[in-house]
Design a protein around this motif. Structure first.
Motif, short mmCIF file in Angstrom:
data_model
loop_
_atom_site.label_atom_id
_atom_site.label_comp_id
_atom_site.label_asym_id
_atom_site.label_seq_id
_atom_site.Cartn_x
_atom_site.Cartn_y
_atom_site.Cartn_z
N ALA A 1 0.67 -6.67 6.57
CA ALA A 1 0.43 -8.02 6.75
C ALA A 1 -0.98 -8.11 7.36
O ALA A 1 -1.35 -7.72 8.26
N VAL A 2 -1.88 -8.70 6.67
CA VAL A 2 -3.40 -8.80 7.08
C VAL A 2 -3.93 -10.11 7.35
O VAL A 2 -3.64 -11.10 6.48
N ASN A 3 -4.75 -10.39 8.10
CA ASN A 3 -5.65 -11.66 8.25
C ASN A 3 -7.22 -11.39 8.18
O ASN A 3 -7.57 -10.12 8.01
N ASN A 4 -8.16 -12.15 8.80
CA ASN A 4 -9.31 -11.85 8.50
C ASN A 4 -9.71 -10.72 9.53
O ASN A 4 -10.61 -9.86 8.98
N VAL B 1 0.80 -1.09 -0.08
CA VAL B 1 0.06 -0.03 0.06
C VAL B 1 0.98 1.04 0.12
O VAL B 1 1.85 1.28 0.73
N THR B 2 0.50 2.18 -0.72
CA THR B 2 1.28 3.52 -0.94
C THR B 2 0.57 4.25 0.27
O THR B 2 -0.60 4.71 0.23
N VAL B 3 1.29 4.72 1.30
CA VAL B 3 0.87 5.73 2.23
C VAL B 3 1.35 7.20 2.09
O VAL B 3 2.46 7.40 1.84
N PRO B 4 0.23 8.00 2.00
CA PRO B 4 0.60 9.48 2.01
C PRO B 4 1.50 10.01 2.92
O PRO B 4 1.79 9.44 4.15
N GLN B 5 2.33 10.90 2.57
CA GLN B 5 3.67 11.51 3.25
C GLN B 5 4.75 10.29 3.64
O GLN B 5 5.83 10.88 4.19
N PRO C 1 7.61 -9.78 11.52
CA PRO C 1 8.69 -8.76 11.06
C PRO C 1 8.54 -8.09 9.82
O PRO C 1 9.20 -7.09 9.43
N SER C 2 7.83 -8.65 8.76
CA SER C 2 8.15 -8.19 7.32
C SER C 2 6.81 -7.06 7.06
O SER C 2 6.94 -6.96 5.93
N GLY C 3 5.95 -6.98 7.87
CA GLY C 3 4.72 -6.14 7.44
C GLY C 3 4.48 -5.19 8.53
O GLY C 3 4.36 -5.46 9.61
N GLN C 4 3.65 -3.99 8.25
CA GLN C 4 2.80 -3.34 9.10
C GLN C 4 1.53 -3.81 9.17
O GLN C 4 1.03 -4.80 8.53
N THR C 5 0.77 -3.11 10.04
CA THR C 5 -0.74 -3.72 10.41
C THR C 5 -1.50 -2.57 9.91
O THR C 5 -1.15 -1.20 9.65
N VAL C 6 -2.95 -2.86 9.88
CA VAL C 6 -3.97 -2.05 9.53
C VAL C 6 -4.06 -0.84 10.44
O VAL C 6 -4.47 0.38 10.27
N GLU C 7 -3.68 -1.23 11.68
CA GLU C 7 -3.62 -0.02 13.10
C GLU C 7 -2.71 0.69 12.70
O GLU C 7 -2.90 2.13 12.59
N TYR C 8 -1.65 0.66 12.08
CA TYR C 8 -0.57 1.42 11.44
C TYR C 8 -1.15 2.49 10.68
O TYR C 8 -0.87 3.75 10.75
N LEU C 9 -1.83 1.94 9.66
CA LEU C 9 -2.32 2.68 8.27
C LEU C 9 -3.58 3.74 9.05
O LEU C 9 -3.21 4.86 8.96
N ALA C 10 -4.19 3.28 9.73
CA ALA C 10 -5.18 4.12 10.55
C ALA C 10 -4.79 4.96 11.30
O ALA C 10 -5.08 6.22 11.36
N ILE C 11 -3.75 4.89 12.25
CA ILE C 11 -3.14 5.90 13.06
C ILE C 11 -2.35 6.66 12.34
O ILE C 11 -2.43 7.89 12.92
N THR C 12 -1.76 6.20 11.39
CA THR C 12 -0.92 7.20 10.42
C THR C 12 -1.76 8.38 10.04
O THR C 12 -1.58 9.42 9.73
N GLN D 1 -11.63 -7.15 8.28
CA GLN D 1 -12.64 -6.66 8.84
C GLN D 1 -12.37 -5.21 9.27
O GLN D 1 -13.53 -4.23 8.97
N VAL D 2 -11.41 -4.73 9.81
CA VAL D 2 -11.21 -3.55 10.47
C VAL D 2 -10.95 -2.40 9.20
O VAL D 2 -11.38 -1.49 9.24
N ALA D 3 -10.25 -3.00 8.37
CA ALA D 3 -9.78 -2.16 7.15
C ALA D 3 -11.16 -1.81 6.30
O ALA D 3 -11.35 -0.64 5.82
#
Length: 258
Positions: A90-93, A79-83, A150-161, A97-99
């Motif tokens: 890394a996502v699971n079920n 995913v390309t994150v602004p800024q 170790p290899s990926g960020q989480t959906v929470e990181y995208l939302a908080i960013t 759902q959160v995304a």
């Protein structure tokens, strides 16, 4: 040895001895109960033993399935994150759902819908941004944390960013300014606000960022044709872009992808 000091308080040695005695008695009781439980299991009939073993195996299987769903079925999505830049998530079920919830919240608000220079109300746009901020926090608080790898960020990181990099700076800058004008001119028109045009220009910029975050949430949720669902093509990010980039169509609706 006296159990009390001359001043009337309990003797420190007596307190230590009493605490040690209680701990020893507690350990003895727990040990006795554990030994009794083990002895009882060894004395059960073969049929009861099979039932106990089957129940334990079933419970272990349920725990294993839950662990597998939360960790082993992680999928990597770029995913390309602004800024920032393109990041691997890394996502699971649970994360999907959160995304999906975040995608719905972002695309159904003014946060991604253009506000032409001669249309809409800036106050409503800022209120919508505040609503998105509050809903995002509540969604994250109500959901379980995504298992990290170790290899990926989480959906929470995208939302908080999104909250800290896009929404918070915009709201903390423009909300007090608009609020000050409204207090000074309770019956005044918003168009008379000297910073109206500048606020709308900043709003268009943050809308472009939120649009990109919405596309990111869609990718994490596995949504296809996310651009078509949003229904709005944001104006390109050009330094000299004016209000003409965000003008509505002749029927008063935002431009949509053909």
């Amino acid at each position: 040895m006296s159990a009390a000091q001359p001043g009337g308080g309990p003797n420190p040695r007596w307190r230590v001895l009493r605490g040690t005695t209680f701990r020893l008695l507690g350990a003895a009781v727990i040990g006795a109960l554990t030994g009794l439980a083990v002895f009882s299991l060894t004395q059960v009939t073969s049929r009861s033993l099979f039932a106990i073993t089957g129940g334990a195996a079933g419970a272990a299987a349920v725990l294993a399935v839950q662990w597998y769903q939360r960790t082993a079925r992680l999928t990597e999505v770029k995913v390309t994150v602004p800024q920032l830049s393109e990041l691997t998530f890394a996502v699971n079920n649970d994360a999907r759902q959160v995304a999906w919830q975040m995608f719905v919240e972002t695309v159904t608000r003014v946060s991604t819908q253009p506000l032409a220079s001669d249309q809409g109300v800036v106050r409503e746009a800022l209120s919508s941004m505040y609503g998105l901020f509050a809903t995002t926090r509540e969604t994250l608080k109500a959901s379980r944390p995504t298992a990290t790898v170790p290899s990926g960020q989480t959906v929470e990181y995208l939302a908080i960013t999104m909250l800290n990099q896009a929404l918070r700076p915009f709201l903390s800058h423009w909300h007090p300014r608009l609020q000050g004008f409204e207090r000074a001119h309770p019956d005044g028109q918003e168009s008379a606000w000297p910073e109206n045009a500048a606020c709308r220009a900043a709003l268009r910029e943050v809308q472009r960022d939120i649009h990109d975050y919405a596309i990111g949430f869609a990718r994490l949720a596995g949504v296809r044709e996310a651009e078509a669902l949003i229904g709005v093509v944001p104006a390109p990010r050009s330094p000299g872009a004016g209000d003409g980039d965000d003008r509505a169509s002749a029927d008063g609706l935002p431009r949509t992808r053909s």
